[in-house]
Structure formats: structure tokens, C-alpha cells
Write a protein that holds these residues in place. Sequence first.
Motif, PDB file in Angstrom:
ATOM      1  N   GLU A 136       1.319  -1.448  -0.288  1.00  0.00           N
ATOM      2  CA  GLU A 136       0.344   0.177   0.450  1.00  0.00           C
ATOM      3  C   GLU A 136       1.142   1.024  -0.610  1.00  0.00           C
ATOM      4  O   GLU A 136       0.680   2.301  -1.154  1.00  0.00           O
ATOM      5  CB  GLU A 136      -0.477  -0.156   1.106  1.00  0.00           C
ATOM      6  CG  GLU A 136      -2.180  -0.459   1.069  1.00  0.00           C
ATOM      7  CD  GLU A 136      -3.480   0.017   2.102  1.00  0.00           C
ATOM      8  OE1 GLU A 136      -4.350   0.302   2.250  1.00  0.00           O
ATOM      9  OE2 GLU A 136      -2.293  -0.228   3.403  1.00  0.00           O
ATOM     10  N   THR A 137       1.946   1.046   0.438  1.00  0.00           N
ATOM     11  CA  THR A 137       2.450   2.542   1.332  1.00  0.00           C
ATOM     12  C   THR A 137       3.561   2.401  -0.634  1.00  0.00           C
ATOM     13  O   THR A 137       3.587   3.829  -1.158  1.00  0.00           O
ATOM     14  CB  THR A 137       4.130   2.186   2.386  1.00  0.00           C
ATOM     15  OG1 THR A 137       2.832   2.100   3.286  1.00  0.00           O
ATOM     16  CG2 THR A 137       4.735   3.368   2.038  1.00  0.00           C
ATOM     17  N   ASN A 140       1.526   4.012  -2.688  1.00  0.00           N
ATOM     18  CA  ASN A 140       1.142   5.427  -2.426  1.00  0.00           C
ATOM     19  C   ASN A 140       2.507   6.448  -3.503  1.00  0.00           C
ATOM     20  O   ASN A 140       1.668   7.388  -3.619  1.00  0.00           O
ATOM     21  CB  ASN A 140       0.541   5.603  -1.155  1.00  0.00           C
ATOM     22  CG  ASN A 140      -0.675   6.980  -0.746  1.00  0.00           C
ATOM     23  OD1 ASN A 140      -2.062   5.947  -1.327  1.00  0.00           O
ATOM     24  ND2 ASN A 140      -0.750   7.394  -0.387  1.00  0.00           N
ATOM     25  N   VAL A 264       1.270   7.150   3.464  1.00  0.00           N
ATOM     26  CA  VAL A 264      -0.067   6.173   3.416  1.00  0.00           C
ATOM     27  C   VAL A 264      -1.058   6.588   3.979  1.00  0.00           C
ATOM     28  O   VAL A 264      -2.232   5.814   3.238  1.00  0.00           O
ATOM     29  CB  VAL A 264       0.974   4.579   3.419  1.00  0.00           C
ATOM     30  CG1 VAL A 264       0.807   4.495   4.948  1.00  0.00           C
ATOM     31  CG2 VAL A 264      -0.539   3.374   3.300  1.00  0.00           C
ATOM     32  N   PHE A 277      -9.490   3.582   0.549  1.00  0.00           N
ATOM     33  CA  PHE A 277      -8.528   2.766   1.071  1.00  0.00           C
ATOM     34  C   PHE A 277      -8.394   1.414   1.107  1.00  0.00           C
ATOM     35  O   PHE A 277      -7.916   0.708   0.338  1.00  0.00           O
ATOM     36  CB  PHE A 277      -8.794   3.285   3.290  1.00  0.00           C
ATOM     37  CG  PHE A 277      -8.298   4.171   2.845  1.00  0.00           C
ATOM     38  CD1 PHE A 277      -6.799   4.564   2.528  1.00  0.00           C
ATOM     39  CD2 PHE A 277      -8.598   5.070   4.055  1.00  0.00           C
ATOM     40  CE1 PHE A 277      -6.691   5.991   2.869  1.00  0.00           C
ATOM     41  CE2 PHE A 277      -8.416   6.538   4.036  1.00  0.00           C
ATOM     42  CZ  PHE A 277      -6.917   7.217   3.904  1.00  0.00           C
ATOM     43  N   ARG A 280      -7.408   0.501  -2.345  1.00  0.00           N
ATOM     44  CA  ARG A 280      -6.349   0.922  -2.453  1.00  0.00           C
ATOM     45  C   ARG A 280      -5.803  -0.568  -1.724  1.00  0.00           C
ATOM     46  O   ARG A 280      -4.784  -1.714  -2.237  1.00  0.00           O
ATOM     47  CB  ARG A 280      -5.557   1.524  -1.613  1.00  0.00           C
ATOM     48  CG  ARG A 280      -4.720   1.661  -1.626  1.00  0.00           C
ATOM     49  CD  ARG A 280      -3.431   2.581  -1.426  1.00  0.00           C
ATOM     50  NE  ARG A 280      -3.573   2.984   0.769  1.00  0.00           N
ATOM     51  CZ  ARG A 280      -3.532   4.103   1.134  1.00  0.00           C
ATOM     52  NH1 ARG A 280      -2.574   5.085   0.737  1.00  0.00           N
ATOM     53  NH2 ARG A 280      -3.482   3.764   2.576  1.00  0.00           N
ATOM     54  N   MET A 281      -6.603  -1.103  -1.018  1.00  0.00           N
ATOM     55  CA  MET A 281      -5.682  -2.364  -0.122  1.00  0.00           C
ATOM     56  C   MET A 281      -6.573  -3.495  -0.903  1.00  0.00           C
ATOM     57  O   MET A 281      -5.634  -4.803  -1.268  1.00  0.00           O
ATOM     58  CB  MET A 281      -6.377  -2.823   1.301  1.00  0.00           C
ATOM     59  CG  MET A 281      -6.427  -4.239   1.975  1.00  0.00           C
ATOM     60  SD  MET A 281      -4.699  -4.019   1.811  1.00  0.00           S
ATOM     61  CE  MET A 281      -4.365  -3.111   3.239  1.00  0.00           C
ATOM     62  N   ALA A 284      -3.498  -3.315  -3.726  1.00  0.00           N
ATOM     63  CA  ALA A 284      -2.022  -4.075  -3.239  1.00  0.00           C
ATOM     64  C   ALA A 284      -2.036  -5.590  -2.608  1.00  0.00           C
ATOM     65  O   ALA A 284      -0.810  -6.476  -2.936  1.00  0.00           O
ATOM     66  CB  ALA A 284      -2.298  -3.463  -1.761  1.00  0.00           C
TER      67      ALA A 284
END
Length: 335
Positions: A136-137, A140, A264, A277, A280-281, A284
Motif C-alpha cells: 500500500e505504501t 501511494n 500512506v 482505502f 487500494r488495499m 495491494a
Amino acid sequence: MPDTNLAFWIDCPGQGALRPAPLRAPVEGEVLVHTLFSAISRGTEGLVFRGEVPAGEYARMRAPFQEGDFPGPVKYGYISVGRVDDGVGRDAEALRGRTVFCLHPHQQRYVVPARAVVPLPPGVPAQRAVLAANMETAINACWDGAPTVGDRIAVVGAGVGGSLVAWLCARVPGVEVELIDTDPARADLAAALGLVHRLPGAASGDRDLVFHASGNPAGLVRALELAGQDATVVEMSWYGSTAVSLPLGAAFHARRLRLQSSQVGHLPPQRGARWDFRRRMELALALLVDPRLDALISGETDFNALPALMQRLAHAPAGALCERIRYDASAPSIP
């Protein structure tokens, strides 16, 4: 329901222990998760463990299911993969038996809202899913840096975050990526991920885009040196209470460099209208289907030994990447 349930707490800076964690039955819309694996986010959790979170950042640094307050006692962490053993309500019951990821501290079992867990996609084993928060980081950071076709990119710092950024950037057609680290042994990691490793002194300059993820101010200085005219340097490292000095009196202004922070906890503005969020997860987790990413797991430790491991990683982390915590002795391990 088992009688014992333990969680890792930081009692005070530099000291942690396993403490009993009360466990209630789930109610409507909640699930009970039995943890299989967690992992240590070495940079951030190291700062928390050492008590280096600035007082002004206490509120922003809270993890989703944190208990207690900085500098301690505090139950902190956000990488947990487990099996849903129970659920109440239609959505929660549908998750029974599923393996899920949750942004939860290190704890054997816990109850959370069903919406707080994300099922693992096919092809992603629980052992590898502990990389999801780092991915995730990295996602981003790539959104903030916006690598594009044909870019020459440097990534300074071959930890988990930097390596994942380099791996993502290398998937863009025509991109040339150098993964830069002071540790010569990181060449093996780079090769496992299909990347090129360079020592700082051997790195190519005049880069179109530079990411810094070493956690060391000297790495950020080198990142600025590698950036070309009108290039962007994306700063992924967070230094806590440590002050950082930069040579902005050198060529920083003449080359019109742009220093962009990446964090993040916020979606970039250009993504806010369409992304949240959870989406995005899900991305990931889906990206973790590649077995080459197992190279980022540098060790596995039993949950009972977590306090000693955290003590070691916070003060002598040399060589460590993602350190996985194992809760269930019956679960198979990836070599």
C-alpha cells in the motif's frame, strides 16, 4: 473460545511484553479473527518502540485498532493476516473460514467490524499477505511520483518499501530502475526481484524521478544529488523526532528540484474521487500474487518471542527486511 489471548504491548519506550487481551463474542456486523501471521513494519514500529513519535504527531500516528497512547503503554501495529472463525450478520457470516488481512496490532485473536477485513485473493498465500501494508505504501508513493514510460528512476533504500517501489516502477514499459543501497548484500535481493542494485557511489545521475526510502538523512542527500533538471524526489522516509539537514544551498534551486512527501495515511488528491482505502488495499493484495516477492521476507519468529525480536530490530536491524510473526504452529511456512 480459547481461554488465553495475548497481545503485544509497548509498556514504555524500549520495553515490550505480551499481555492478556480481553476477547468478547462478536455482535451484529462483526467478525472474530484467529491470527495466522503478523509482521513488523520495521521503520515505523521501531520509532514507536523507541519512543520517537513527536508529541505533535500522536493523533495522526494512531493505528486503526490501537489501544493506549504514545509513548506508552500502547498496543501498536497494523499488519495482521488471519482466519475468520465467527461472524454475526449476513456480511460477517459470509466471511467465515476466509483468510483475511486487517490493519490490527499483534494479537492472537480479535473482534473487528466485518468491513475492516479484506479477503485474500486467489493465489496470494497468508504468509506473503503480510507484505500488504508495505505494498500500500509503495502504491501511494508511485501515485505521488507518477512514473511514466521511459523514465530513468533511482530508488534510494532497499528496504521493503523501497524495493516494492522499484519493483512496481520496473513494470512500466521502458523504465530503467536502479535500486540503491549501502549494503552490498542487497544485490541478491535486487536480482531476486529482477532489479539492478547499485552502491550509492556507483549510482547513475540525471534521473527523471527519485524515491528515497532509506530512513537515513544521508540517503536523502544522495537522492537529491541523483535527481536531474526539474526532477521530483519523493520522500518516503519518516524520521519521527529526528531533525534532518539538507544541502539546499547547492544545486537544489538551480536544477528546480521538487521534493514531494508521501504518506500512506492519505490518498493523493488526483485519486480521491475514485479510490478509497479499501480499493487500494484490494489492489495491494492482488499485486502480491508474484512469488518473487517472498524474497522480502527475511525471517520468521514465533509470536511468543516477539518482545525480544522487537527489541533487537529497534536497535540492531542490520539486514532485516520484513520479519514475519508466526502464530499457528500447524500453518505451513514458505522457505
